[in-house]
Write a protein that holds these residues in place. Sequence first.
Motif, mmCIF file in Angstrom:
data_model
loop_
_atom_site.group_PDB
_atom_site.id
_atom_site.type_symbol
_atom_site.label_atom_id
_atom_site.label_comp_id
_atom_site.label_asym_id
_atom_site.label_seq_id
_atom_site.Cartn_x
_atom_site.Cartn_y
_atom_site.Cartn_z
ATOM 1 N N PRO A 1 4.317 1.215 3.445
ATOM 2 C CA PRO A 1 4.748 0.348 2.347
ATOM 3 C C PRO A 1 6.096 -0.322 2.606
ATOM 4 O O PRO A 1 6.441 -1.286 1.927
ATOM 5 N N ARG A 2 6.833 0.159 3.594
ATOM 6 C CA ARG A 2 8.075 -0.528 3.955
ATOM 7 C C ARG A 2 7.779 -1.823 4.694
ATOM 8 O O ARG A 2 8.609 -2.719 4.759
ATOM 9 N N LYS B 1 3.980 -4.783 1.722
ATOM 10 C CA LYS B 1 4.273 -4.574 0.298
ATOM 11 C C LYS B 1 3.004 -4.353 -0.507
ATOM 12 O O LYS B 1 3.014 -3.726 -1.561
ATOM 13 N N SER B 2 1.900 -4.912 -0.024
ATOM 14 C CA SER B 2 0.649 -4.807 -0.774
ATOM 15 C C SER B 2 -0.161 -3.579 -0.360
ATOM 16 O O SER B 2 -1.335 -3.478 -0.672
ATOM 17 N N ASP C 1 5.308 -5.906 13.000
ATOM 18 C CA ASP C 1 5.143 -5.955 11.544
ATOM 19 C C ASP C 1 4.116 -7.005 11.137
ATOM 20 O O ASP C 1 3.311 -6.807 10.231
ATOM 21 N N ASP D 1 -5.214 -5.050 0.960
ATOM 22 C CA ASP D 1 -4.080 -5.442 0.118
ATOM 23 C C ASP D 1 -4.317 -5.091 -1.352
ATOM 24 O O ASP D 1 -5.407 -5.269 -1.866
ATOM 25 N N GLU E 1 2.906 -4.167 -6.059
ATOM 26 C CA GLU E 1 3.806 -3.928 -4.940
ATOM 27 C C GLU E 1 4.042 -2.424 -4.776
ATOM 28 O O GLU E 1 4.296 -1.724 -5.757
ATOM 29 N N ALA E 2 3.938 -1.934 -3.529
ATOM 30 C CA ALA E 2 4.142 -0.515 -3.266
ATOM 31 C C ALA E 2 5.609 -0.167 -3.481
ATOM 32 O O ALA E 2 6.499 -0.936 -3.139
ATOM 33 N N LYS E 3 5.849 1.019 -4.050
ATOM 34 C CA LYS E 3 7.237 1.442 -4.307
ATOM 35 C C LYS E 3 7.771 2.273 -3.157
ATOM 36 O O LYS E 3 7.129 3.190 -2.681
#
Length: 427
Positions: free
Chosen positions: A184-185, A188-189, A401, A414, A418-420
């Motif tokens: 998730p870094r 984001k999805s 990336d 996806d 947004e992933a935390k």
Amino acid sequence: MSLIVQKYGGSSVQDAESIKRVARRIVDTKNAGHQVVVVVSAMGDTTDDLLDLAADISEQPPLREMDILLSSGERMSMALLAMAIHELGEPAQSFTGSQAGMITEPHHGRARIIEVSPTRIKESVDAGHISIVAGFQGMSRESKDITTMGRGGSDTTAVALAAALDAAVCEIYSDVDGVFTADPRVVKSARKLDVVSSEDMLEMAAAGTKVLHLRSVEYARRFGVKLHVRSSFSDTEGTWVIPDEKDKVTLKEGDPLEQPIITGVSHDASEGKLTITGVPDVPGKAAEIFNHIAGAGINIDMIVQDVSVEHQTTNISFTLPGSDGDKAQRILLENKEAIGFQELSFVPQVGKVSLVGGGMRNHPGVSAKFFTALRDAGINIGLISTSEIRVSVITDIELLDKAVAAIHTAFGLDSDEEAKVYAGTGR
Ligand code: ASP
Ligand code: MG
């Protein structure tokens, strides 16, 4: 009353505030009627800082001293956490790895567990204490020295204790909500997975997914330990890693009966690539090369040999931990004449991206889609390797990336949310 093992990673105990927050969580678990054994990592980036400090003092510090130094990081956090629990009015006792009965091989820096005899831990929890154990360390009976188990080893300490204590579950707390379809870094999805088979988790951990130490997944699988990977920053249900494919899974209504084709995308930026050109195309050359590499204690990952040029010479490339590059080159150059190759070249850092999923073994077209996604993103491929449940490629490090994101999207992984990422540097 069930016994729960909880492991808190470095970013969950990075400062006094975090330690107090974790203490609260532990006490809540005990108040819910459980016996609690806690395994802690060193605070924040302490282990890296200790490594940097040692490097400032010595180029090649004695491995014995290195292990004593590194094991102190976990001792700091275990004592502070015990104090924080005392502040909340609950009795807690902290133990070093050797006090907790973690007996390992004598190999410093990468010791494997031989035996776990947590007598003192049992006595401590039976007496109503919360027991806290320093992660990633043990003691060798042979050398009588303190050992460490390799970076990220606290997960393995936790799983080994869970197995020895027959815990109901081993909860691995970190700074993300669980195991995601990609880091998730980076993506984001990325989506959190509710359940992962331990087979897929093994491949993902081996392919670079850092949320669980590879050895801890192997250990949990062998001893049937149920893992729950979750965040110490939220109460969200995390990801369950089911010990055995053949073990029964309790499905909720509407859950698919078959496992999904794709579980997630893993990546790794720690490898380098070594290429040996002009290797004589005769039997035994690969054996010679890899015997030298193995003799130097270097783990290799992907290997590719080219089709030979008119049956005379060929090229062999392989990936290895970037930090072992110098050693590998040295040993091969020392044997250049005997092996008879022409040249060596080394790229100290390459990117590796892997697609993992147990369902892909009986779904044609997965590789085609994977390579199409990379082509559409304009990414060139260095090496390729596959297993029944994984496809991996090597890319330029700068494009890693981008490659992860492209594959994640191509396989419909996806999510809309947004992933935390709550804390930590992902280091
Ligand atoms: N503190 C050690 C490390 O940073 C062990 C761990 O965190 O699991 O690698
Ligand atoms: Mg870790």
